[in-house]
Scaffold this motif. Structure first.
Motif, PDB file in Angstrom:
ATOM      1  N   ASN A   1       0.833  -1.192   0.000  1.00  0.00           N
ATOM      2  CA  ASN A   1       0.000   0.000   0.000  1.00  0.00           C
ATOM      3  C   ASN A   1       0.874   1.250   0.000  1.00  0.00           C
ATOM      4  OD1 ASN A   1      -2.246  -1.637   0.123  1.00  0.00           O
ATOM      5  ND2 ASN A   1      -2.538  -1.404   2.322  1.00  0.00           N
ATOM      6  N   GLY A   2       0.523   2.181  -0.877  1.00  0.00           N
ATOM      7  CA  GLY A   2       1.285   3.423  -0.984  1.00  0.00           C
ATOM      8  C   GLY A   2       2.324   3.418  -2.075  1.00  0.00           C
ATOM      9  N   ASP A   3       2.577   2.269  -2.706  1.00  0.00           N
ATOM     10  CA  ASP A   3       3.592   2.193  -3.762  1.00  0.00           C
ATOM     11  C   ASP A   3       3.048   2.721  -5.082  1.00  0.00           C
ATOM     12  OD1 ASP A   3       5.312   1.149  -1.972  1.00  0.00           O
ATOM     13  OD2 ASP A   3       5.457  -0.850  -2.870  1.00  0.00           O
ATOM     14  N   TRP A   4       3.941   3.319  -5.857  1.00  0.00           N
ATOM     15  CA  TRP A   4       3.614   3.789  -7.208  1.00  0.00           C
ATOM     16  C   TRP A   4       4.014   2.696  -8.187  1.00  0.00           C
ATOM     17  CZ3 TRP A   4       7.217   7.797  -9.979  1.00  0.00           C
ATOM     18  CH2 TRP A   4       6.832   7.911 -11.329  1.00  0.00           C
TER      19      TRP A   4
ATOM     20  N   THR B   1      -1.100   4.811  -7.614  1.00  0.00           N
ATOM     21  CA  THR B   1      -0.688   4.478  -6.252  1.00  0.00           C
ATOM     22  C   THR B   1      -1.587   3.388  -5.690  1.00  0.00           C
ATOM     23  OG1 THR B   1       0.027   6.762  -5.926  1.00  0.00           O
ATOM     24  CG2 THR B   1      -0.234   5.407  -3.965  1.00  0.00           C
TER      25      THR B   1
ATOM     26  N   GLU C   1      -3.683   1.517  -3.108  1.00  0.00           N
ATOM     27  CA  GLU C   1      -4.394   1.911  -1.895  1.00  0.00           C
ATOM     28  C   GLU C   1      -4.805   0.720  -1.040  1.00  0.00           C
ATOM     29  OE1 GLU C   1      -7.675   4.525  -2.530  1.00  0.00           O
ATOM     30  OE2 GLU C   1      -6.392   6.259  -2.949  1.00  0.00           O
TER      31      GLU C   1
ATOM     32  N   ASN D   1       7.601  -1.245 -10.146  1.00  0.00           N
ATOM     33  CA  ASN D   1       7.381  -0.595  -8.858  1.00  0.00           C
ATOM     34  C   ASN D   1       8.370   0.570  -8.741  1.00  0.00           C
ATOM     35  OD1 ASN D   1       6.990   0.192  -6.220  1.00  0.00           O
ATOM     36  ND2 ASN D   1       6.940  -1.874  -5.400  1.00  0.00           N
TER      37      ASN D   1
ATOM     38  N   THR E   1       8.313   3.006  -6.620  1.00  0.00           N
ATOM     39  CA  THR E   1       8.633   3.332  -5.232  1.00  0.00           C
ATOM     40  C   THR E   1       9.839   2.542  -4.736  1.00  0.00           C
ATOM     41  OG1 THR E   1       6.291   3.790  -4.838  1.00  0.00           O
ATOM     42  CG2 THR E   1       7.670   3.492  -2.898  1.00  0.00           C
TER      43      THR E   1
END
Length: 379
Positions: A210-213, A223, A225, A256, A258
């Protein structure tokens, strides 16, 4: 008069019969007393909530940790239900239930007690999940969330099975029937199980969290969620949510962003051909010096860094700038990139050179004086 008196006597006898055996064979008075007992314990439940549980909550708020606050809040409702169960128990004891009614009353009290116990266990899972969150060093946060959800469903299943068992309903045949039903459902819900397995693969392989681009070519970019049992919710950069089946994310190539160690800047800077050799060297050396002395940029050998003239283009001499920033946050990266652009322009203009742009040169040949004009044959 005697007839009227006898009629009133018969009416009063009927009233007394109804009063003595009007509620399932029990007197109305006893039923009212039993109801008052239940109401009394219900009122006492509110007093217990304000006095005892309130005192516990005030005490837990003075402690440093929040687990005891959550636990006291979790068991408050079940404890109040136990008072209601206690009132129902004393009401049935007062009525002196017999036969089938005694068994029904006993099952009802047992059911209320079982419901209160499993309600407390269900509420206590959330505060006690802090202990499970220590597993995040071994497994992902999303896997821990799935584990907590599984424990909650397990408590619900055990509570339902316990209450059914109290009422004499055997759980085994129900499970066997559900097993046969599950086989039939599984044949028609293969996609659901594929997505469930895909979600497990995503969490086990730690592809993203969660929170990764992330970017999935031809599917979505945005992103993450929420990683659910069936699909993953990805919020695009235009703020539109996209629900992608887990199977598609587990089978596709997922980028990924992030998880990048550093973030790259790669430019081709075109300089004019009229720049001298000394100017080109000064520009290259000053840009490289800025990259090596400025704080935001990663230095070799941790990451590659190149400032080299790369090609003679149609309208420019191309300088390749290749470096990485320490931050991967998009906003910070844009800021460092902007500052680098300012510095490059300052260096180029300070060296007396200019940036190139697509252009064409036309050369006109001039004939010497006295030379005969070119002969143009008539049409």
């Amino acid at each position: 008069m005697n007839d009227i008196s006898m009629q009133f006597a018969d009416f009063w006898r009927i009233v007394m019969e109804v009063w003595n055996s009007g509620v399932l064979g029990y007197s109305v008075g006893d039923a009212i007393v039993a109801l008052l007992i239940v109401l009394a314990f219900y009122v006492f439940r509110g007093v217990f909530r304000r006095v005892i549980i309130g005192a516990i909550e005030r005490w837990t708020k003075r402690t440093k940790n929040t687990i005891d606050d959550q636990i006291s809040h979790a068991i408050g409702g079940p404890l109040q239900l136990l008072f209601v169960a206690l009132g129902v128990f004393f009401a049935f004891q007062y009525l002196g239930l017999r036969g089938e009614f005694d068994e029904l009353g006993d099952n009802l009290v047992r059911s209320l007690i079982a419901f209160a116990i499993f309600w407390a266990l269900f509420n206590a899972i959330e505060p006690l999940s802090v202990l499970l969150k220590r597993l995040e060093t071994i497994i992902t946060r999303e896997m821990v969330a799935w584990l907590i959800t599984g424990i909650k469903w397990g408590v619900i299943f055990l509570g339902a099975a316990t209450i059914l068992q109290i009422w004499g309903i055997q759980v085994g045949p129900i499970l066997a029937g559900l097993g046969l039903f599950g086989v039939a459902v599984a044949l028609g819900a293969q996609d659901l199980f594929r997505n469930l397995i895909g979600g497990l693969c995503i969490l086990i392989e730690k592809r993203f969290k969660n929170g990764d681009w992330i970017l999935v070519d031809g599917v979505v970019e945005g992103t993450v969620e929420h990683i659910g049992f069936r699909s993953t919710k990805v919020r695009r950069f235009d703020q539109a949510p996209v629900y992608v089946p887990n199977q598609k994310l587990s089978d596709a190539a997922v980028t990924n962003f992030t998880a990048m160690t550093y973030r790259r800047i790669y430019w081709k800077i075109g300089l004019e051909y009229r720049a001298t050799l000394d100017q080109l060297k000064v520009i290259r050396d000053q840009i490289e010096e800025y990259l090596r002395t400025a704080g935001p940029f990663v230095q070799p050998p941790s990451a590659s860094m190149f400032v080299r003239y790369d090609a003679f283009n149609a309208s420019s001499i191309d300088l390749m700038l290749y470096t990485f920033t320490k931050t991967t946050v998009w906003g910070e990266w844009l800021e460092h990139k902007e500052n680098l652009a300012y510095r490059v322009k300052e260096i180029v203009e300070g060296a007396g050179c200019s940036f190139a742009f697509p252009s064409q040169s036309i050369y006109i040949e001039k004939h010497p004086e006295g030379a005969p004009e070119p002969f143009v044959p008539p049409n």
